[in-house]
Design a protein around this motif. Sequence first.
Motif, PDB file in Angstrom:
ATOM      1  N   ALA A  44       4.310   9.165  14.715  1.00 53.57           N
ATOM      2  CA  ALA A  44       3.447   8.110  15.271  1.00 53.57           C
ATOM      3  C   ALA A  44       3.322   6.892  14.357  1.00 53.57           C
ATOM      4  O   ALA A  44       2.348   6.144  14.441  1.00 53.57           O
ATOM      5  CB  ALA A  44       2.059   8.660  15.607  1.00 53.57           C
ATOM      6  N   HIS A  45       4.287   6.690  13.483  1.00 52.03           N
ATOM      7  CA  HIS A  45       4.119   5.660  12.454  1.00 52.03           C
ATOM      8  C   HIS A  45       5.396   4.826  12.242  1.00 52.03           C
ATOM      9  O   HIS A  45       5.361   3.603  12.431  1.00 52.03           O
ATOM     10  CB  HIS A  45       3.680   6.368  11.156  1.00 52.03           C
ATOM     11  CG  HIS A  45       3.620   5.501   9.942  1.00 52.03           C
ATOM     12  ND1 HIS A  45       3.198   5.984   8.716  1.00 52.03           N
ATOM     13  CD2 HIS A  45       3.932   4.199   9.712  1.00 52.03           C
ATOM     14  CE1 HIS A  45       3.242   5.023   7.822  1.00 52.03           C
ATOM     15  NE2 HIS A  45       3.684   3.923   8.395  1.00 52.03           N
ATOM     16  N   GLY A  46       6.497   5.453  11.915  1.00 47.62           N
ATOM     17  CA  GLY A  46       7.688   4.660  11.609  1.00 47.62           C
ATOM     18  C   GLY A  46       8.829   5.529  11.130  1.00 47.62           C
ATOM     19  O   GLY A  46       8.889   6.720  11.456  1.00 47.62           O
TER      20      GLY A  46
ATOM     21  N   LEU B 155       0.836  -1.213   0.000  1.00 52.12           N
ATOM     22  CA  LEU B 155       0.000   0.000   0.000  1.00 52.12           C
ATOM     23  C   LEU B 155       0.867   1.259   0.000  1.00 52.12           C
ATOM     24  O   LEU B 155       0.529   2.269  -0.605  1.00 52.12           O
ATOM     25  CB  LEU B 155      -0.891   0.032   1.257  1.00 52.12           C
ATOM     26  CG  LEU B 155      -2.030  -0.975   1.313  1.00 52.12           C
ATOM     27  CD1 LEU B 155      -2.754  -0.835   2.652  1.00 52.12           C
ATOM     28  CD2 LEU B 155      -2.993  -0.741   0.153  1.00 52.12           C
ATOM     29  N   GLU B 156       1.988   1.187   0.731  1.00 47.58           N
ATOM     30  CA  GLU B 156       2.815   2.383   0.894  1.00 47.58           C
ATOM     31  C   GLU B 156       3.971   2.449  -0.123  1.00 47.58           C
ATOM     32  O   GLU B 156       4.985   3.082   0.145  1.00 47.58           O
ATOM     33  CB  GLU B 156       3.345   2.469   2.328  1.00 47.58           C
ATOM     34  CG  GLU B 156       2.234   2.701   3.341  1.00 47.58           C
ATOM     35  CD  GLU B 156       2.774   3.076   4.706  1.00 47.58           C
ATOM     36  OE1 GLU B 156       2.518   4.215   5.143  1.00 47.58           O
ATOM     37  OE2 GLU B 156       3.448   2.245   5.327  1.00 47.58           O
ATOM     38  N   THR B 157       3.764   1.839  -1.274  1.00 45.88           N
ATOM     39  CA  THR B 157       4.775   1.926  -2.339  1.00 45.88           C
ATOM     40  C   THR B 157       5.184   3.373  -2.658  1.00 45.88           C
ATOM     41  O   THR B 157       6.365   3.628  -2.941  1.00 45.88           O
ATOM     42  CB  THR B 157       4.262   1.203  -3.608  1.00 45.88           C
ATOM     43  OG1 THR B 157       4.065  -0.182  -3.285  1.00 45.88           O
ATOM     44  CG2 THR B 157       5.250   1.304  -4.761  1.00 45.88           C
TER      45      THR B 157
ATOM     46  N   VAL C 127      14.424   2.089   2.975  1.00 44.10           N
ATOM     47  CA  VAL C 127      13.834   1.192   3.975  1.00 44.10           C
ATOM     48  C   VAL C 127      12.706   1.934   4.677  1.00 44.10           C
ATOM     49  O   VAL C 127      12.873   3.092   5.078  1.00 44.10           O
ATOM     50  CB  VAL C 127      14.874   0.766   5.048  1.00 44.10           C
ATOM     51  CG1 VAL C 127      14.201  -0.024   6.172  1.00 44.10           C
ATOM     52  CG2 VAL C 127      15.993  -0.065   4.423  1.00 44.10           C
ATOM     53  N   HIS C 128      11.547   1.291   4.799  1.00 43.14           N
ATOM     54  CA  HIS C 128      10.477   1.821   5.657  1.00 43.14           C
ATOM     55  C   HIS C 128      10.067   0.729   6.621  1.00 43.14           C
ATOM     56  O   HIS C 128       9.634  -0.352   6.205  1.00 43.14           O
ATOM     57  CB  HIS C 128       9.265   2.272   4.840  1.00 43.14           C
ATOM     58  CG  HIS C 128       8.052   2.501   5.700  1.00 43.14           C
ATOM     59  ND1 HIS C 128       8.057   3.409   6.735  1.00 43.14           N
ATOM     60  CD2 HIS C 128       6.824   1.918   5.723  1.00 43.14           C
ATOM     61  CE1 HIS C 128       6.873   3.377   7.347  1.00 43.14           C
ATOM     62  NE2 HIS C 128       6.113   2.474   6.754  1.00 43.14           N
ATOM     63  N   VAL C 129      10.229   0.997   7.913  1.00 45.36           N
ATOM     64  CA  VAL C 129       9.776   0.057   8.948  1.00 45.36           C
ATOM     65  C   VAL C 129       9.132   0.837  10.089  1.00 45.36           C
ATOM     66  O   VAL C 129       9.274   2.060  10.187  1.00 45.36           O
ATOM     67  CB  VAL C 129      10.941  -0.803   9.513  1.00 45.36           C
ATOM     68  CG1 VAL C 129      11.419  -1.818   8.487  1.00 45.36           C
ATOM     69  CG2 VAL C 129      12.087   0.068  10.006  1.00 45.36           C
TER      70      VAL C 129
HETATM   71 ZN   LIG Z   1       4.134   2.162   7.372  1.00 49.16          ZN
END
Ligand SMILES: [Zn+2]
Length: 242
Positions: A164-166, A81-83, A100-102
Motif C-alpha cells: 500500500a505504499h510503493g 525521512l525514509e533514508t 530507487v524508492h518511488v
Molecule cells: Zn515512500
Amino acid sequence: LKEAVAGLRDKVALSCRILGNAGLADFLGHVSARVPGTDKVLIRARGSDAGSMLATTAKEILEVSLDGNAVRKEARLRPPLETPIHTRIYKARKDVGSVVHVHAQAPVIFSLVDLPILPLFNQGMELANEGIPVYPNNSLVTTASAGDALAASLGHKMSCIMFAHGIVTVGRTVEEATVRTFRLETVAKMNFLARLLGRPRAVPPMGRVVGRAILDGEIRGEWGYQVEMLEATKRTRRDEFR
Ligand SMILES: [Zn+2]
C-alpha cells in the motif's frame, strides 16, 4: 574520486528527472547511489520542500553516511525521512550500488489483493521470475529497524513491493536500479490488464532465457531511451511555451 562523485551526483539527479517525467514518481520518492569504495551514499534530499522529482538537479543531491546523517550540514537540505530504506539495504547488500524508492502504482495493486506478479511480459520477466517479495508494512520506513525489516523482505532480489505504499528496486548502478523501476511497472501493468481480460496463462519460467550480457545490453539501451524521452519532452515543452 571527486570527479567520480560529481558524475554520480549528476546521474542520481538525472534518474530522478527521468522517473518524475515518466510519472513513476510524485513529488516524493528518491534515488540514491553508493559512492564506490566508501560507506557514503548520494541521495535526493527530502522531497516536500526540495521540489518535485522532475526538477531535481545535482544541487538537491545530499551526501549521507550509512547512519543516515548528512556528511556536511547544508542549511537547505535534509536527508529524506525514509533514508533508512537506502542505508539499510546498502548495509545488507554489498552487491547493491543504487537504490530507487518511488510510489509507483501498478505493482502496489498486487500487494493489495495478494496476487503474485507473473512473468507475463519480456520486460520485467527476470524480476517476476525471481519472485517479487512484498514488505508487509505500510508505515513509512524511518528507522533503522524498519529499514532492516525491508532489507530482509528484499532478500537477494532486485525488486520489492511495499504494501500500500510503493516499490524499491536495486542494481549495481543507477542505470540498473532505474530501468528496473520501469520494468517492474510494465510487467505489473501487463499482469493487471491480462487479469481484466481473463486468466493469464503461465509463461514457462524459462520461457525467455536471457543471459547476463543480453540483460545488461537491454538495460543500457533502455536507460539511453529514457534519457532521450526526457530530452524529447523538454524540447516539446519549450515549443509549447514559446
Ligand atoms: Zn515512500
